[in-house]
Each structure stands twice: as C-alpha cells, then as structure tokens.
Motif scaffolding. Structure first.
Motif, PDB file in Angstrom:
ATOM      1  N   SER A  64       0.970  -1.165  -0.031  1.00  0.00           N
ATOM      2  CA  SER A  64      -0.140  -0.214  -0.183  1.00  0.00           C
ATOM      3  C   SER A  64       0.774   1.429  -0.039  1.00  0.00           C
ATOM      4  O   SER A  64       0.493   2.202   0.561  1.00  0.00           O
ATOM      5  CB  SER A  64      -0.879   0.052   1.207  1.00  0.00           C
ATOM      6  N   ARG A  65       1.793   1.074  -0.352  1.00  0.00           N
ATOM      7  CA  ARG A  65       2.924   2.344  -0.491  1.00  0.00           C
ATOM      8  C   ARG A  65       2.364   3.208  -1.701  1.00  0.00           C
ATOM      9  O   ARG A  65       1.825   2.746  -2.844  1.00  0.00           O
ATOM     10  CB  ARG A  65       4.362   1.836  -0.810  1.00  0.00           C
ATOM     11  N   ASP A 116       0.339   5.624  -1.882  1.00  0.00           N
ATOM     12  CA  ASP A 116      -1.176   6.329  -1.673  1.00  0.00           C
ATOM     13  C   ASP A 116      -0.986   7.457  -0.984  1.00  0.00           C
ATOM     14  O   ASP A 116      -0.929   7.434   0.351  1.00  0.00           O
ATOM     15  CB  ASP A 116      -2.111   5.265  -1.105  1.00  0.00           C
ATOM     16  N   THR A 117      -1.102   8.656  -1.435  1.00  0.00           N
ATOM     17  CA  THR A 117      -1.101   9.974  -0.763  1.00  0.00           C
ATOM     18  C   THR A 117      -1.961  10.082   0.076  1.00  0.00           C
ATOM     19  O   THR A 117      -1.794  10.622   1.122  1.00  0.00           O
ATOM     20  CB  THR A 117      -0.810  11.048  -1.662  1.00  0.00           C
ATOM     21  N   ARG A 118      -3.209   9.690  -0.420  1.00  0.00           N
ATOM     22  CA  ARG A 118      -4.731   9.840   0.477  1.00  0.00           C
ATOM     23  C   ARG A 118      -4.317   9.242   1.850  1.00  0.00           C
ATOM     24  O   ARG A 118      -4.827   9.671   3.053  1.00  0.00           O
ATOM     25  CB  ARG A 118      -5.725   9.596  -0.285  1.00  0.00           C
ATOM     26  N   LEU A 119      -3.912   7.944   1.706  1.00  0.00           N
ATOM     27  CA  LEU A 119      -3.714   7.272   2.783  1.00  0.00           C
ATOM     28  C   LEU A 119      -2.620   7.648   3.773  1.00  0.00           C
ATOM     29  O   LEU A 119      -2.804   7.508   5.124  1.00  0.00           O
ATOM     30  CB  LEU A 119      -3.520   5.702   2.473  1.00  0.00           C
ATOM     31  N   GLU A 120      -1.616   7.999   3.291  1.00  0.00           N
ATOM     32  CA  GLU A 120      -0.343   8.647   4.249  1.00  0.00           C
ATOM     33  C   GLU A 120      -1.031   9.967   4.875  1.00  0.00           C
ATOM     34  O   GLU A 120      -0.680  10.160   6.359  1.00  0.00           O
ATOM     35  CB  GLU A 120       0.558   9.226   3.397  1.00  0.00           C
ATOM     36  N   LEU A 138      -4.154  10.451   5.663  1.00  0.00           N
ATOM     37  CA  LEU A 138      -5.343  10.040   6.556  1.00  0.00           C
ATOM     38  C   LEU A 138      -4.632   9.468   7.950  1.00  0.00           C
ATOM     39  O   LEU A 138      -4.834  10.158   9.081  1.00  0.00           O
ATOM     40  CB  LEU A 138      -5.972   9.124   5.953  1.00  0.00           C
ATOM     41  N   TRP A 139      -3.575   8.600   7.835  1.00  0.00           N
ATOM     42  CA  TRP A 139      -3.149   8.027   9.003  1.00  0.00           C
ATOM     43  C   TRP A 139      -2.132   8.769   9.544  1.00  0.00           C
ATOM     44  O   TRP A 139      -1.468   8.587  10.775  1.00  0.00           O
ATOM     45  CB  TRP A 139      -2.628   6.508   8.821  1.00  0.00           C
TER      46      TRP A 139
END
Length: 304
Positions: free
Chosen positions: A85-86, A88-92, A94-95
């Motif tokens: 899952s590297r 992914d700007t949106r995921l980074e 978010l968390w």
C-alpha cells in the motif's frame, strides 16, 4: 476496487463500531470512584473519551484481521506477497493527520482541566542564557482564580493540618459544597502529595514553595486524603478525613472547632511514638530516634 455492497458493509460496520465503542466509554464512568468535584467531571469525561477511542481502534483492527482471515486467506502453497500500500498519498495523509489532530485535541482538553484547577506556584524563574542576554531572567506571573475562601494546608511527617478563616486550625479538611475553595499547599519538611481519589486530584507539595489549587466540591460526603509520595517511614498511614458539607454545617463546624481544643488523630504519629512490639526490649527503638534527632540537628546547622 470495492463494490457498492462492500462499501455499504464497511459503513455499517463503522457505525456499529461507533455505537459499541461509545457504550464501552460510558461504562468507564463506573470504573472510577464517585465524582466529588466539578473538576472530576471533566477528568472523567476525558477518560471516557480515551476509552471510547481505544475501544474503536481495538475492535476495528480485530474486525479487519478476522475479515482478512475469513475471506482473503491465501490458497495452499501460495507464498507470494500481497500488494503493498505504498505510494497512496491520501492514505498517508489520513493516518498521519488523524492521530495528530487527536493528540492535539487531548492536550487541549488536558490544558483546560489544569486551567480550571488553577494550579499556581509551579512556575519558576526562567534564566535566558543567550549571547545578548546572558544574565537576564523572565518571570511568568500567576493570575489567581477567584474563590470563596482560602484554606491553608500544612503537611509534615506524619501529619496533615489545616488553617481556616479566622485562624481556626484542625487536623480534618472541611469544604463547603458548591463553592470554589482555594487550597494553599505547604510542605514543611520533604515532598508530599495531596491525593483524594474522588476529587481526581493528585498534586505534589514541594518544600519552600506555596502551591495553590482551586476546586469546587459538588458531592456531600466523607472522603479520605492520602499522601501520594513516599515521604518516609509510616507515610502510608498519613491519612485524614475530608468532609464535604452544606454551608450551614460548615459554618457550624467552624464555630465549634474555634471553641474546642483539637487533639491530633493520626495513626502514623501513634505508630512512630510507640516502641516496636518485640519479645525482648533491646532499646534500639529509642537509640534510633536519638540518632534521627542528631541527624536533623546536623542538617540544620549545615544549612545555616
């Protein structure tokens, strides 16, 4: 990509998690002693919120692991790695942003609780060691919060004493209900700790420094003041009664106490005075007391 049905299932699961975690957070109120001050309510609200957040994270992670084991189990003899899952700007974002905002909000709420307690006397002179101002100093002034009255709290090995308005002294702490009271904490020998579990308050008392706290009792009853610091032998017995009562009862007690003599009631003092119960009286108890007195006199002479 997820299907519409999977998105609906995730939304329902998150909603159920929110309800269950909120319920667990509400149960956290029963884990604590009764709330005896207005400040205790703020502390318990924050504690309940933290429990809710912890339950939501725990149940959410467990649910994801169970779902992955049940529906995304690798077939036999399949040793390939899953898709990373590297990138992914949106995921980074978010968390990273979510825990940051959560910690900032918790810190802000904790600061508000300290502001409500109005703890004074902890700020010291800050010396600035800079090339321009090497000898300068800055002092932060404390702004006292208004209170109906002030009670001086004196603590020493192994005794609590309290001085009320009109110089009434007692070894018990009496507080009027629904009225803000300022406690001026003073330690006369070593570091002690003012701790009443029902007040959600545990404050260190440092020798040579007056520390003020403001609290508002909201629950009448009898409580127990403890010393939260290891202040020496018998420190665990340094306890005294705390009474929260109506204003009329409080004034009546002040009048009665002013006209009567107070005798110290402290199990620690009694234990210290009595010699140890042994089969043979060797005299070591008295000799130790004499040595302690000599040591205290020597320390005082050094400080002078």
């Amino acid at each position: 990509m997820f299907s519409v049905f999977e998105y609906v299932l995730m939304a329902v699961y998150v909603a159920v998690l929110l309800v269950v975690s909120r319920w667990i957070g509400q149960q956290a109120f029963s884990w604590m002693p009764p709330q005896a001050t207005a400040e205790a309510q703020r502390v318990d609200d924050l504690f309940s919120f933290l429990v809710s957040i912890g339950a939501f994270i725990l149940l959410g992670l467990v649910g994801v692991m169970v779902y992955a084991i049940a529906f995304h189990r690798a077939p036999p003899e399949d040793y390939t790695e899953g898709h990373p899952s590297r990138g992914d700007t949106r995921l980074e974002i978010l968390w990273t942003a979510t825990p940051t905002l959560l910690v900032v909000w918790i810190a802000f709420q904790s600061f508000n609780i300290y502001q409500q307690l109005n703890i004074l006397g902890l700020k010291q002179i800050v010396h600035l060691h800079t090339p321009i101002e090497s000898a300068s100093a800055a002092t932060i002034s404390d702004v006292p919060k208004p209170a109906s009255e002030t009670i001086d709290v004196f603590v020493k090995q192994w005794d609590w004493s309290f001085r009320y308005p009109n110089n009434v002294t007692s070894n018990q702490l009496h507080l009027p209900i629904n009225r803000s009271t300022r406690l001026n904490l003073q330690a006369q020998d070593v570091i002690h700790g003012f701790y009443v579990p029902e007040f959600r308050l545990k404050q260190d008392i440092i020798p040579g420094r007056d520390i003020d706290i403001v609290l508002t009792p909201i629950r009448a009853g009898k409580y127990r003041l403890k010393d939260s610091q290891f202040s020496g032998t018998y420190f665990a017995l340094m306890e005294t009664d705390v009474y929260v009562e109506s204003l009329n009862q409080y004034n009546q007690w002040l009048t009665q106490t002013a006209n009567s003599e107070q005798t110290p009631v402290n199990q620690a003092v009694a234990e210290n005075i009595q010699p140890p119960k042994t089969l043979f009286n060797s005299g070591w108890s008295n000799q130790l007391k004499i040595e302690n007195v000599k040591l205290k006199i020597a320390r005082r002479s050094r400080t002078r």
